[in-house]
Motif scaffolding. Structure first.
Motif, PDB file in Angstrom:
ATOM      1  N   GLY A 326       0.918  -0.862  -0.129  1.00  0.00           N
ATOM      2  CA  GLY A 326       0.190   0.471  -0.327  1.00  0.00           C
ATOM      3  C   GLY A 326       1.001   0.981  -0.092  1.00  0.00           C
ATOM      4  N   GLY A 327       1.888   0.640  -0.309  1.00  0.00           N
ATOM      5  CA  GLY A 327       3.239   2.227  -0.437  1.00  0.00           C
ATOM      6  C   GLY A 327       2.945   2.806  -1.465  1.00  0.00           C
ATOM      7  N   LYS A 328       4.418   3.922  -1.637  1.00  0.00           N
ATOM      8  CA  LYS A 328       4.163   4.778  -3.004  1.00  0.00           C
ATOM      9  C   LYS A 328       5.706   4.252  -3.602  1.00  0.00           C
ATOM     10  CE  LYS A 328       0.817   7.525  -3.388  1.00  0.00           C
ATOM     11  NZ  LYS A 328      -0.193   7.302  -4.487  1.00  0.00           N
ATOM     12  N   VAL A 329       6.314   3.993  -5.009  1.00  0.00           N
ATOM     13  CA  VAL A 329       7.363   4.735  -5.731  1.00  0.00           C
ATOM     14  C   VAL A 329       7.035   6.588  -5.965  1.00  0.00           C
ATOM     15  CG1 VAL A 329       8.905   3.992  -7.412  1.00  0.00           C
ATOM     16  CG2 VAL A 329       7.907   2.607  -6.394  1.00  0.00           C
ATOM     17  N   LYS A 330       7.837   7.280  -6.144  1.00  0.00           N
ATOM     18  CA  LYS A 330       8.064   8.144  -6.647  1.00  0.00           C
ATOM     19  C   LYS A 330       9.831   8.557  -6.985  1.00  0.00           C
ATOM     20  CE  LYS A 330       3.817  11.081  -5.389  1.00  0.00           C
ATOM     21  NZ  LYS A 330       4.165  11.714  -4.368  1.00  0.00           N
ATOM     22  N   ALA A 331       9.150   9.444  -7.345  1.00  0.00           N
ATOM     23  CA  ALA A 331      11.336  10.080  -7.877  1.00  0.00           C
ATOM     24  C   ALA A 331      10.819  11.702  -8.133  1.00  0.00           C
ATOM     25  CB  ALA A 331      11.410   9.444  -9.297  1.00  0.00           C
ATOM     26  N   ILE A 332      12.234  12.152  -8.291  1.00  0.00           N
ATOM     27  CA  ILE A 332      12.619  13.566  -8.349  1.00  0.00           C
ATOM     28  C   ILE A 332      13.743  13.492  -9.534  1.00  0.00           C
ATOM     29  CG2 ILE A 332      11.864  14.154  -5.614  1.00  0.00           C
ATOM     30  CD1 ILE A 332      15.366  14.560  -6.123  1.00  0.00           C
ATOM     31  N   ASN A 333      13.846  14.107 -10.170  1.00  0.00           N
ATOM     32  CA  ASN A 333      14.164  13.842 -11.701  1.00  0.00           C
ATOM     33  C   ASN A 333      15.258  15.653 -11.567  1.00  0.00           C
ATOM     34  OD1 ASN A 333      15.783  14.116 -13.940  1.00  0.00           O
ATOM     35  ND2 ASN A 333      14.449  14.563 -15.156  1.00  0.00           N
ATOM     36  N   PHE A 334      16.664  15.415 -11.425  1.00  0.00           N
ATOM     37  CA  PHE A 334      17.903  16.150 -11.359  1.00  0.00           C
ATOM     38  C   PHE A 334      17.933  16.629 -11.780  1.00  0.00           C
ATOM     39  CE2 PHE A 334      21.564  17.750  -8.554  1.00  0.00           C
ATOM     40  CZ  PHE A 334      21.712  19.058  -9.062  1.00  0.00           C
ATOM     41  N   LYS A 335      18.111  17.267 -13.601  1.00  0.00           N
ATOM     42  CA  LYS A 335      17.994  17.761 -14.216  1.00  0.00           C
ATOM     43  C   LYS A 335      19.085  18.435 -14.135  1.00  0.00           C
ATOM     44  CE  LYS A 335      14.289  18.104 -17.611  1.00  0.00           C
ATOM     45  NZ  LYS A 335      14.595  17.105 -17.934  1.00  0.00           N
ATOM     46  N   GLY A 336      19.860  17.463 -15.501  1.00  0.00           N
ATOM     47  CA  GLY A 336      20.813  18.623 -16.377  1.00  0.00           C
ATOM     48  C   GLY A 336      22.084  18.072 -15.237  1.00  0.00           C
ATOM     49  N   SER A 337      22.310  17.223 -14.324  1.00  0.00           N
ATOM     50  CA  SER A 337      22.707  17.661 -13.427  1.00  0.00           C
ATOM     51  C   SER A 337      24.022  16.421 -13.407  1.00  0.00           C
ATOM     52  CB  SER A 337      22.648  16.860 -11.964  1.00  0.00           C
ATOM     53  OG  SER A 337      22.004  15.382 -12.154  1.00  0.00           O
ATOM     54  N   ASN A 338      24.238  15.638 -14.601  1.00  0.00           N
ATOM     55  CA  ASN A 338      25.248  15.131 -15.109  1.00  0.00           C
ATOM     56  C   ASN A 338      26.119  14.436 -13.565  1.00  0.00           C
ATOM     57  OD1 ASN A 338      26.001  14.299 -17.467  1.00  0.00           O
ATOM     58  ND2 ASN A 338      26.166  16.139 -17.830  1.00  0.00           N
ATOM     59  N   LEU A 339      25.266  13.961 -12.511  1.00  0.00           N
ATOM     60  CA  LEU A 339      25.988  13.734 -11.227  1.00  0.00           C
ATOM     61  C   LEU A 339      27.006  11.934 -11.551  1.00  0.00           C
ATOM     62  CD1 LEU A 339      22.913  13.332  -8.716  1.00  0.00           C
ATOM     63  CD2 LEU A 339      24.534  15.275  -9.243  1.00  0.00           C
ATOM     64  N   SER A 340      28.453  12.184 -10.890  1.00  0.00           N
ATOM     65  CA  SER A 340      29.152  11.401 -11.271  1.00  0.00           C
ATOM     66  C   SER A 340      29.038  10.516  -9.656  1.00  0.00           C
ATOM     67  CB  SER A 340      30.392  11.869 -10.782  1.00  0.00           C
ATOM     68  OG  SER A 340      30.377  12.288  -9.590  1.00  0.00           O
ATOM     69  N   ARG A 341      29.358   8.892  -9.946  1.00  0.00           N
ATOM     70  CA  ARG A 341      29.247   8.131  -9.145  1.00  0.00           C
ATOM     71  C   ARG A 341      29.519   8.539  -7.878  1.00  0.00           C
ATOM     72  NH1 ARG A 341      27.890   2.749 -10.280  1.00  0.00           N
ATOM     73  NH2 ARG A 341      27.781   2.019  -7.698  1.00  0.00           N
ATOM     74  N   LYS A 342      30.454   9.292  -8.097  1.00  0.00           N
ATOM     75  CA  LYS A 342      30.723   9.626  -6.656  1.00  0.00           C
ATOM     76  C   LYS A 342      30.111  11.010  -5.512  1.00  0.00           C
ATOM     77  CE  LYS A 342      34.789  11.966  -4.051  1.00  0.00           C
ATOM     78  NZ  LYS A 342      35.147  13.228  -4.972  1.00  0.00           N
ATOM     79  N   GLU A 343      29.210  11.216  -6.406  1.00  0.00           N
ATOM     80  CA  GLU A 343      28.343  11.985  -6.387  1.00  0.00           C
ATOM     81  C   GLU A 343      27.154  11.555  -5.937  1.00  0.00           C
ATOM     82  OE1 GLU A 343      28.351  16.481  -8.281  1.00  0.00           O
ATOM     83  OE2 GLU A 343      28.186  14.744  -9.499  1.00  0.00           O
TER      84      GLU A 343
END
Ligand code: ASP
Length: 603
Positions: A326-343
């Motif tokens: 009964g829970g949720k799956v949600k997400a946010i999109n960090f646009k254009g961030s190109n985050l590295s693995r480390k980040e």
């Protein structure tokens, strides 16, 4: 060395000396900010509340004064008499109000010396909070701190003028009183005259202001200290200041209108900023589902997107478990961030620190998807996610799955963490909004009972009153929860830049309704009588419909000054551990004092 103040007469503040004074002889008093000996000429920066002025002493023309000037040290308190002159061309300092003039000293009087201060009175030196607070009188000599407190003073004046003009009456309410429930612990004060009995310091003037409405005052306000004995997480103070007000014969709109006009006026008069009205209104449900919190900051996007339906039949276990329970799956999109693995690892550590098990993510690079979870996802699921999240190259989608509450908490915090860390907050904007349509109560798992979202005196929407009666009748807890979930409060919170700066509501003015609410909150008739008997009694004697609001003044002032900590706008704040570093309160008291108040301290 130290001379008497005697007949010395101050003409003006150091910070006010200007070109208009050129040619005049004036007397100033203040603290030695800096001394520079250029051999034959000594420059003293003399400082007072209003600023700094340059004093010049020449050996040639004034050997005795020169000798004295040579002895003074920073933070000595002196008087200077001399002639105001225009500074020689090329030596002006346009950054200072007094930067075009200097005072040629004819006399210097040392009123007091000073030990070298524990830290210099400047804006640059980094000083630990504890040292600053211990020597607060030195810290408050800094220009920024002075400006903060003077701004606060001007803030009070705008507030007082506004309420007076609007026909509100300022009335003080007691500090030595009985518990007022705002959801925190009380500070208690033992009574000497009544062994074993205690006063509580007010968490807010809530009940008194309601009683003032019953007394017929119609419009009340107060700038008032409130006391809450909470664990001092984040930026809280055990004693803080509210602008508190209450009005009779009003609806939500009327109270909110007063708040809006006051806020507009404060921003206009103190910052020269024009806020547009009416302020946006966001429902509690929308705020929580879009931003994960009931105090959203909309100066950046990163909105939460619901993906629960996408994963209804997923084989990815973590998501599946969340959906099935009964829970949720949600997400946010960090646009254009190109985050590295480390980040991404750093963000993972962040969410783990606030109770998440991990952080699922998908990164989109030039049409290529990289992610530790794609191998568990069906093609359609991945496509649906990318589509729903409007993901493009360079974007990183970050997920949370679990109970709805959990997901909102985690993503809400992650959202602000990212915004601050990656500096994507649009600081040129003021995001001012109302959050409305709060649930009246919520189930508190820990306490095993319903609790008010605001306080127990908040009225439910009129059309929900029937549901309250119904909830009281049903036995099953689940059924009660179901019914109460849809009961909305007539409450409103004001949020600025993601900070709750105030809240209020229309109150219950009927005794029968107040009693029903107490019953739902599991406050027994006896307990209600013991704690709030005086209110229940007053409600029997002609209580008008009423409502009100309270601002957190410290928070508002800090926000308007662009400061992170409310400690910077309070003259004598306490540390995170609730200690006053200046007086070292709280402290022990003598055995006699304890005996007088009939208290024995357990070892
Ligand atoms: N007494 C409330 C508080 O301290 C404000 C209000 O409802 O007027 O939050």
């Amino acid at each position: 060395m130290v001379e008497s103040f005697g007949d010395f007469r101050r003409d003006k503040y150091c910070g006010e000396v200007s070109l208009e004074d050129v040619g005049k002889e004036i007397s100033l008093c203040g603290w030695v900010h800096r001394v520079r000996n250029h051999g034959g000429v000594i420059f003293i920066d003399l400082r007072d509340r209003e600023g700094v002025v340059q004093v010049v002493v020449e050996e040639k023309t004034n050997p005795e004064v020169y000798e004295k000037a040579d002895r003074v040290r920073p933070e000595w308190v002196i008087g200077v008499r001399g002639e105001v002159r225009r500074r020689p061309e090329g030596t002006e300092n346009p950054k200072l109000r007094t930067g075009y003039v200097e005072v040629r000293a004819k006399e210097i009087r040392v009123f007091n010396t000073s030990e070298p201060p524990p830290f210099p009175v400047d804006e640059e030196t980094h000083v630990s909070e504890e040292v600053k607070l211990r020597y607060r009188y030195i810290d408050l000599r800094r220009e920024s701190m002075k400006e903060n407190l003077i701004f606060r003073h001007r803030f009070y004046q705008v507030v007082r003028r506004f309420f007076d003009e609007e026909g509100f009456i300022e009335i003080e309410t007691p500090f030595l009183t009985k518990s007022t429930p705002e959801g925190a612990r009380d500070f208690i004060v033992p009574s000497r005259l009544h062994p074993g009995k205690f006063y509580a310091l007010p968490q807010s003037p809530q009940l008194f202001k309601q009683i003032l409405m019953i007394a017929g005052f119609d419009r009340y306000f107060q700038i008032v200290k409130c006391f809450r004995d909470e664990d001092l997480r984040a930026d809280r103070q055990p004693e803080f200041t509210q602008i508190d007000f209450e009005m009779s014969f009003v609806r939500e709109e009327d109270v909110m209108d007063v708040v809006e006009r006051l806020v507009v006026r404060l921003f206009r008069e103190l910052l020269g900023v024009e806020l547009s009205t009416p302020f946006d209104r966001v429902s509690y449900d929308e705020a929580v589902s879009k931003y994960g919190t009931d105090k959203p900051d909309r100066r950046f996007s990163l909105e939460l997107v619901d993906l629960t339906d996408v994963f209804k039949e997923t084989e990815f276990k973590i998501f599946r478990t969340a959906v099935e329970s009964g829970g949720k799956v949600k997400a946010i999109n960090f646009k254009g961030s190109n985050l590295s693995r480390k980040e991404i690892d750093e963000l993972t550590l962040f969410v783990q620190g606030i109770g998440a098990k991990g952080l699922a993510w998908i990164k989109l690079e030039n049409g290529k998807v990289s992610s530790p979870i794609t191998k568990f996802l069906k093609r359609g699921e991945l496509e649906a996610v990318l589509d729903r999240m409007r993901a493009q190259a360079g974007d990183v989608v970050l997920f949370s799955a679990g109970s709805e509450e959990e997901v909102h908490r985690i993503l809400g915090s992650l959202r602000t963490h990212i915004a601050e860390k990656y500096n994507i907050v649009d600081r040129s904007k003021w995001d001012v909004l109302w959050v409305v349509d709060f649930p009246l109560m919520e189930w508190d798992e820990e306490e095993g009972r319903f609790v008010s979202l605001h306080h127990p005196f908040t009225a439910p929407r009129e059309e929900d009153e029937e549901k309250i009666r119904e909830a009281l009748k049903v036995d099953s807890l689940e059924e009660k929860k179901r019914i109460l979930r849809s009961v909305r409060a007539r409450a409103y919170d004001l949020v600025i830049n993601g900070e709750e700066v105030g809240g209020g509501s229309i109150r219950i003015h009927r005794k029968d309704l107040q009693e029903m609410i107490f019953e739902l909150l599991n406050i027994s008739e006896e307990e209600a009588k013991e704690k709030f008997g005086f209110l229940l009694e007053a409600l029997r004697f002609g209580a008008p419909p009423h409502g009100g609001f309270a601002f957190g003044l410290d928070r508002m002032v800090a926000l308007m000054r662009g400061l992170d900590s409310i400690r910077d706008v309070i003259a004598f704040p306490k540390t995170q551990k609730g200690i006053c570093m200046l007086t070292m309160a709280p402290d022990k008291v003598t055995r006699e004092q304890l005996k007088e108040v009939h208290i024995k301290v357990a070892e």
